[in-house]
Design a protein around this motif. Structure first.
Motif, short mmCIF file in Angstrom:
data_model
loop_
_atom_site.label_atom_id
_atom_site.label_comp_id
_atom_site.label_asym_id
_atom_site.label_seq_id
_atom_site.Cartn_x
_atom_site.Cartn_y
_atom_site.Cartn_z
N TYR A 92 13.85 4.32 28.13
CA TYR A 92 13.56 4.07 26.56
C TYR A 92 13.01 2.89 26.53
CZ TYR A 92 14.92 2.89 21.83
OH TYR A 92 14.81 2.68 20.48
N CYS A 93 13.47 1.54 27.40
CA CYS A 93 12.54 0.46 27.37
C CYS A 93 11.42 0.44 28.00
CB CYS A 93 13.51 -0.28 28.12
SG CYS A 93 15.15 -0.91 27.50
N ILE A 94 11.02 1.27 29.08
CA ILE A 94 9.64 1.39 29.59
C ILE A 94 8.83 2.12 28.48
CG2 ILE A 94 8.46 2.69 31.48
CD1 ILE A 94 10.73 1.95 33.10
N ALA A 95 9.35 3.23 27.88
CA ALA A 95 8.45 3.83 26.89
C ALA A 95 8.13 2.92 25.81
CB ALA A 95 9.36 5.15 26.36
N HIS A 96 8.98 2.13 25.45
CA HIS A 96 8.63 1.19 24.25
C HIS A 96 7.87 -0.27 24.57
CE1 HIS A 96 11.57 3.72 21.80
NE2 HIS A 96 11.03 3.19 20.90
N LYS A 97 7.69 -0.27 26.00
CA LYS A 97 7.03 -1.52 26.79
C LYS A 97 7.59 -2.72 26.28
CE LYS A 97 2.24 0.84 26.53
NZ LYS A 97 2.85 2.18 26.39
N PHE A 98 8.97 -2.39 26.28
CA PHE A 98 9.79 -3.75 25.99
C PHE A 98 9.47 -4.84 27.26
CE2 PHE A 98 13.11 -1.23 23.39
CZ PHE A 98 12.14 -1.61 22.22
N PRO A 99 9.64 -5.90 27.21
CA PRO A 99 9.61 -6.94 28.51
C PRO A 99 10.56 -6.68 29.45
CG PRO A 99 10.22 -8.11 26.67
CD PRO A 99 9.90 -7.06 26.03
N PHE A 100 10.00 -6.92 30.68
CA PHE A 100 11.05 -6.55 31.96
C PHE A 100 12.26 -7.59 31.80
CE2 PHE A 100 12.19 -7.23 36.37
CZ PHE A 100 12.67 -6.11 36.82
N SER A 101 12.08 -8.60 31.22
CA SER A 101 13.41 -9.43 31.06
C SER A 101 14.29 -8.84 30.26
CB SER A 101 12.92 -11.12 30.63
OG SER A 101 12.37 -10.79 29.28
N SER A 102 13.89 -7.98 29.36
CA SER A 102 14.83 -7.54 28.42
C SER A 102 15.72 -6.08 29.00
CB SER A 102 14.31 -7.01 27.12
OG SER A 102 13.46 -5.76 27.20
N TRP A 103 15.19 -5.72 30.26
CA TRP A 103 16.07 -4.37 30.76
C TRP A 103 15.99 -4.39 32.24
CZ3 TRP A 103 12.96 -1.46 33.84
CH2 TRP A 103 11.60 -1.66 33.98
N GLU A 207 14.59 -10.33 22.06
CA GLU A 207 13.46 -9.89 22.50
C GLU A 207 12.85 -8.46 22.23
OE1 GLU A 207 12.23 -10.85 26.68
OE2 GLU A 207 14.42 -11.72 26.89
N THR A 208 13.66 -7.47 21.71
CA THR A 208 13.14 -6.21 21.35
C THR A 208 13.38 -6.02 19.81
OG1 THR A 208 15.21 -5.10 21.76
CG2 THR A 208 13.90 -5.55 23.46
N GLY A 209 14.41 -6.69 19.28
CA GLY A 209 14.47 -6.52 17.67
C GLY A 209 15.16 -5.04 17.70
N ASP A 210 15.58 -4.37 18.72
CA ASP A 210 15.83 -2.90 18.35
C ASP A 210 17.41 -2.82 18.37
OD1 ASP A 210 16.96 -0.25 19.21
OD2 ASP A 210 14.73 0.07 19.98
#
Length: 246
Positions: A92-103, A207-210
């Motif tokens: 999910y995080c990779i698909a949303h291009k969240f920063p690596f530090s968040s996942w 970092e993601t606001g998700d």
């Protein structure tokens, strides 16, 4: 011309810890109490700290299994559900291009959890089942991480993480309760997972606001807290040693 140490430091800070506006606030305006920038730096620092910790968070559990040559007290079904949640979050995080530090810790937790799953099967005299588990998991995880998996599927998986985490932890808690001890469950790994999930509530919001990710970590913290509480409660209780037949 050689790059100056200050320029290298600035490049490092901008790449990993803060945007340029915060760098200017801290190092040009000397405004070290800028609340929003402090939150960003704290979140980034916590995120990378969690990732570094995750490299070793389940190694005590792996070592305990190998040292005891026993998987007593561990639930393979709970491991499968935990693996589902970790893989879903990572995809999910990779698909949303969240920063690596968040996942990023999900990657290392996944590798260690897969190892634990195999060892549980191996020490229950089902090595073939363990090999089959590995052969099924890795191709499936690669498919989930690929662009071929629709974002809607990954969103459903992320939403499913909450019941998966709850059921998985309740299975492990039920196993602990029935046994009257926590078996080969590593106290170090349990407490590190609890602390990490608590910290992730803040970093995911920052970092993601998700809100879906944040809620997942809230649920995970509660469930990890339950297992941590059992570890404390059963601290001095150990599995009964089976008497050898004469």
């Amino acid at each position: 011309m050689a790059t100056s140490p200050m320029a290298l430091m600035k490049e490092f800070l901008l790449m990993y810890f803060m945007p340029e506006t915060c760098y200017d606030e801290f190092f040009l305006n000397f405004n070290f109490l800028h609340v929003q920038c402090l939150k960003i730096v704290l979140s980034k620092g916590l995120g990378f700290g969690i990732i570094l910790g995750s490299v070793m968070v389940k190694l005590p559990q792996v070592c305990k299994l190998i040292g005891a040559k026993s998987a007593e007290g561990l639930s393979f079904n709970a491991v499968l559900l935990e693996l589902f949640a970790i893989t879903g979050t990572m995809a999910y995080c990779i698909a949303h291009k969240f920063p690596f530090s968040s996942w990023g810790e999900a990657l290392f937790l996944m590798l260690q959890t897969v190892t634990i799953g195999f060892l549980i099967q191996h020490y229950r005299a089902n090595t073939a089942g363990g090999v089959g588990f590995l052969a099924a998991y890795f191709p499936l995880s690669l498919l989930l991480l690929s662009p071929f998996t629709p974002l809607s599927v990954l969103t459903v998986m992320q939403a499913s993480n909450m019941p998966a985490v709850i059921v998985g932890r309740l299975i492990q808690a039920g196993t602990n309760y029935r046994n009257g001890h926590t078996g080969q469950l590593s106290a170090i790994s349990v407490f590190l997972l609890f602390a990490g999930s608590l910290a992730r509530i803040f970093t995911s919001l920052q970092e993601t606001g998700d809100s879906l990710m944040a809620l997942t970590y809230v649920i995970s913290s509660c469930c990890n807290g339950l297992i941590a509480g059992q570890v404390v409660y059963y601290w001095n209780r150990t599995p009964a040693v089976k008497k050898k037949k004469e």
